[in-house]
Scaffold this active site. Structure first.
Site, PDB file in Angstrom:
ATOM      1  N   SER A 148      53.894  37.697  42.609  1.00 38.78           N
ATOM      2  CA  SER A 148      53.411  36.851  41.504  1.00 38.78           C
ATOM      3  C   SER A 148      54.541  35.914  41.094  1.00 38.78           C
ATOM      4  O   SER A 148      55.723  36.235  41.300  1.00 38.78           O
ATOM      5  CB  SER A 148      53.039  37.729  40.313  1.00 38.78           C
ATOM      6  OG  SER A 148      52.870  36.930  39.152  1.00 38.78           O
ATOM      7  N   TYR A 161      54.420  44.971  34.754  1.00 37.30           N
ATOM      8  CA  TYR A 161      53.818  44.172  35.832  1.00 37.30           C
ATOM      9  C   TYR A 161      54.896  43.303  36.481  1.00 37.30           C
ATOM     10  O   TYR A 161      55.023  43.240  37.711  1.00 37.30           O
ATOM     11  CB  TYR A 161      52.701  43.302  35.248  1.00 37.30           C
ATOM     12  CG  TYR A 161      51.999  42.406  36.245  1.00 37.30           C
ATOM     13  CD1 TYR A 161      50.949  42.877  37.025  1.00 37.30           C
ATOM     14  CD2 TYR A 161      52.389  41.076  36.416  1.00 37.30           C
ATOM     15  CE1 TYR A 161      50.301  42.052  37.933  1.00 37.30           C
ATOM     16  CE2 TYR A 161      51.747  40.249  37.320  1.00 37.30           C
ATOM     17  CZ  TYR A 161      50.698  40.738  38.071  1.00 37.30           C
ATOM     18  OH  TYR A 161      50.076  39.920  38.982  1.00 37.30           O
TER      19      TYR A 161
HETATM   20  N1  LIG Z   1      44.745  36.537  39.834  1.00 38.62           N
HETATM   21  C1  LIG Z   1      45.953  36.061  39.580  1.00 38.62           C
HETATM   22  O1  LIG Z   1      46.118  35.080  38.838  1.00 38.62           O
HETATM   23  C2  LIG Z   1      47.163  36.681  40.232  1.00 38.62           C
HETATM   24  C3  LIG Z   1      48.382  36.030  40.097  1.00 38.62           C
HETATM   25  C4  LIG Z   1      49.502  36.552  40.723  1.00 38.62           C
HETATM   26  C5  LIG Z   1      49.407  37.704  41.464  1.00 38.62           C
HETATM   27  N2  LIG Z   1      48.205  38.339  41.577  1.00 38.62           N
HETATM   28  C6  LIG Z   1      48.167  39.546  42.396  1.00 38.62           C
HETATM   29  O2  LIG Z   1      47.209  39.396  43.416  1.00 38.62           O
HETATM   30  C7  LIG Z   1      46.734  40.678  43.832  1.00 38.62           C
HETATM   31  C8  LIG Z   1      45.213  40.646  43.950  1.00 38.62           C
HETATM   32  O3  LIG Z   1      44.660  40.467  42.667  1.00 38.62           O
HETATM   33  P1  LIG Z   1      43.303  39.659  42.370  1.00 38.62           P
HETATM   34  O4  LIG Z   1      43.663  38.503  41.547  1.00 38.62           O
HETATM   35  O5  LIG Z   1      42.558  39.462  43.639  1.00 38.62           O
HETATM   36  O6  LIG Z   1      42.593  40.705  41.389  1.00 38.62           O
HETATM   37  P2  LIG Z   1      41.294  41.643  41.539  1.00 38.62           P
HETATM   38  O7  LIG Z   1      41.314  42.504  40.327  1.00 38.62           O
HETATM   39  O8  LIG Z   1      40.105  40.793  41.812  1.00 38.62           O
HETATM   40  O9  LIG Z   1      41.589  42.520  42.843  1.00 38.62           O
HETATM   41  C9  LIG Z   1      42.476  43.605  42.862  1.00 38.62           C
HETATM   42  C10 LIG Z   1      41.888  44.688  43.747  1.00 38.62           C
HETATM   43  O10 LIG Z   1      42.854  45.752  43.858  1.00 38.62           O
HETATM   44  C11 LIG Z   1      42.157  46.991  43.724  1.00 38.62           C
HETATM   45  N3  LIG Z   1      43.091  48.012  43.243  1.00 38.62           N
HETATM   46  C12 LIG Z   1      43.783  48.005  42.081  1.00 38.62           C
HETATM   47  N4  LIG Z   1      44.507  49.126  41.965  1.00 38.62           N
HETATM   48  C13 LIG Z   1      44.260  49.871  43.071  1.00 38.62           C
HETATM   49  C14 LIG Z   1      44.712  51.138  43.525  1.00 38.62           C
HETATM   50  N5  LIG Z   1      45.551  51.897  42.790  1.00 38.62           N
HETATM   51  N6  LIG Z   1      44.291  51.598  44.723  1.00 38.62           N
HETATM   52  C15 LIG Z   1      43.409  50.857  45.456  1.00 38.62           C
HETATM   53  N7  LIG Z   1      42.956  49.662  45.078  1.00 38.62           N
HETATM   54  C16 LIG Z   1      43.368  49.165  43.898  1.00 38.62           C
HETATM   55  C17 LIG Z   1      41.034  46.684  42.733  1.00 38.62           C
HETATM   56  O11 LIG Z   1      39.987  47.641  42.765  1.00 38.62           O
HETATM   57  C18 LIG Z   1      40.600  45.297  43.176  1.00 38.62           C
HETATM   58  O12 LIG Z   1      39.598  45.356  44.150  1.00 38.62           O
HETATM   59  C19 LIG Z   1      47.260  41.668  42.780  1.00 38.62           C
HETATM   60  O13 LIG Z   1      48.369  42.377  43.305  1.00 38.62           O
HETATM   61  C20 LIG Z   1      47.707  40.777  41.648  1.00 38.62           C
HETATM   62  O14 LIG Z   1      48.726  41.343  40.880  1.00 38.62           O
HETATM   63  C21 LIG Z   1      47.082  37.864  40.962  1.00 38.62           C
END
Ligand SMILES: NC(=O)c1ccc[n+]([C@@H]2O[C@H](COP(=O)([O-])OP(=O)(O)OC[C@H]3O[C@@H](n4cnc5c(N)ncnc54)[C@H](O)[C@@H]3O)[C@@H](O)[C@H]2O)c1
Length: 255
Positions: A148, A161
């Site tokens: 991130s 986080y």
């Molecule tokens: N959306 C944003 O703006 C953003 C920005 C920077 C980084 N991220 C990172 O991107 C990655 C994906 O996030 P996203 O935005 O697609 O969110 P999202 O919530 O749509 O997807 C995250 C997925 O991870 C799964 N998950 C969470 N904890 C888990 C666990 N302990 N075991 C198995 N599965 C688990 C959830 O069920 C979900 O399907 C994350 O690591 C997040 O921190 C997101």
């Protein structure tokens, strides 16, 4: 077919960026193991891909559970025979704020702090620990960590986080150092604000929307845009890249 014949493990594949990567990787010829703790959405994702004629298998687990990870990767290995790509993408953020407090170190209960790190940082290490030996035995591969921009600039309000994402950046470099000679490349994406379910709780007003769109392109990113970067790191098009920490943030960190 940029991933023809490759097998990819994608964590957090039931939603957002992981789901987009699963669609993109299979479109380019990969077989994918979809790992997620959301059984319903994970099964739906498997169905969607299989119905489209692609090769995908869903495995339900919590990546912070080391034994569950060991058993799952053994099952994936047995099913697919080799592992070439790992997208360490699963994580919790704002969307889990009801369960784990996402705030400053002063106000984060210790149990929540630990759990956030256990999922976002230890979880990625757990999966890597079990995938790496198979990947090395398969002749090498590509690991992509999803961190991130919180790991690059100071963003107030989600300290555990942020620590977990900073850890992923550091691990990207040390794994790149340790496994480069084994033909394993390790790279890292640092997304800015991406429109996925994780952000839904944080965007309630037009002001929130404006805040998260405050970058050089004036908009949030899409999960597909991150999936395309993951595809690039997964494919041979990035064969000379390892140890790269790539912001994918519409220029947010360039301001
Ligand atoms: N959306 C944003 O703006 C953003 C920005 C920077 C980084 N991220 C990172 O991107 C990655 C994906 O996030 P996203 O935005 O697609 O969110 P999202 O919530 O749509 O997807 C995250 C997925 O991870 C799964 N998950 C969470 N904890 C888990 C666990 N302990 N075991 C198995 N599965 C688990 C959830 O069920 C979900 O399907 C994350 O690591 C997040 O921190 C997101």
């Amino acid at each position: 077919m940029r991933l023809h014949g490759k097998v990819a493990v994608i964590t957090g594949a039931a939603s957002g960026q992981g789901a987009a990567a699963a669609r993109r990787f299979t479109e380019e010829g990969a077989s994918v193991a979809l790992l997620d703790w959301d059984g319903e959405q994970g099964a739906a994702m498997e169905r969607e891909l299989v119905d489209a004629g692609r090769t995908a298998a869903f495995y339900q687990l919590d990546i912070s559970d080391e034994q569950a990870v060991a058993d799952t990767i053994a099952a994936v290995h047995q099913r697919f025979g080799h592992l070439d790509v790992l997208f360490n993408n699963a994580g919790i953020g704002y969307s889990s704020n009801d369960t784990y407090t996402m705030t400053s170190v002063l106000n984060t209960p210790v149990a929540h702090w630990r759990k956030i790190l256990e999922i976002n940082l230890d979880g990625a290490a757990n999966v890597t620990r079990h995938v790496l030996p198979v990947m090395i035995a398969s002749g090498g591969g590509s690991i992509i960590n999803n961190s991130s921009i919180n790991a690059i600039v100071g963003m107030p309000g989600a300290d555990a986080y942020t620590a977990s994402k900073g850890g992923l950046v550091a691990l990207t470099r040390v794994w790149a150092v340790d496994y480069g000679r084994k033909n394993v490349r390790v790279n890292c994406i640092c997304p800015g604000s991406i429109r996925t379910p994780m952000m839904a709780d944080a965007i309630k007003t037009p002001e929130d929307e404006a805040h998260f769109s405050n970058n050089l392109l004036g908009r949030m990113g899409t999960p597909e845009e991150i999936a395309d970067i993951a595809l690039f790191f997964a494919s041979d098009e990035s064969s000379y890249l390892t140890g790269v920490i790539l912001p994918a943030d519409g220029g947010w960190t360039a301001q």
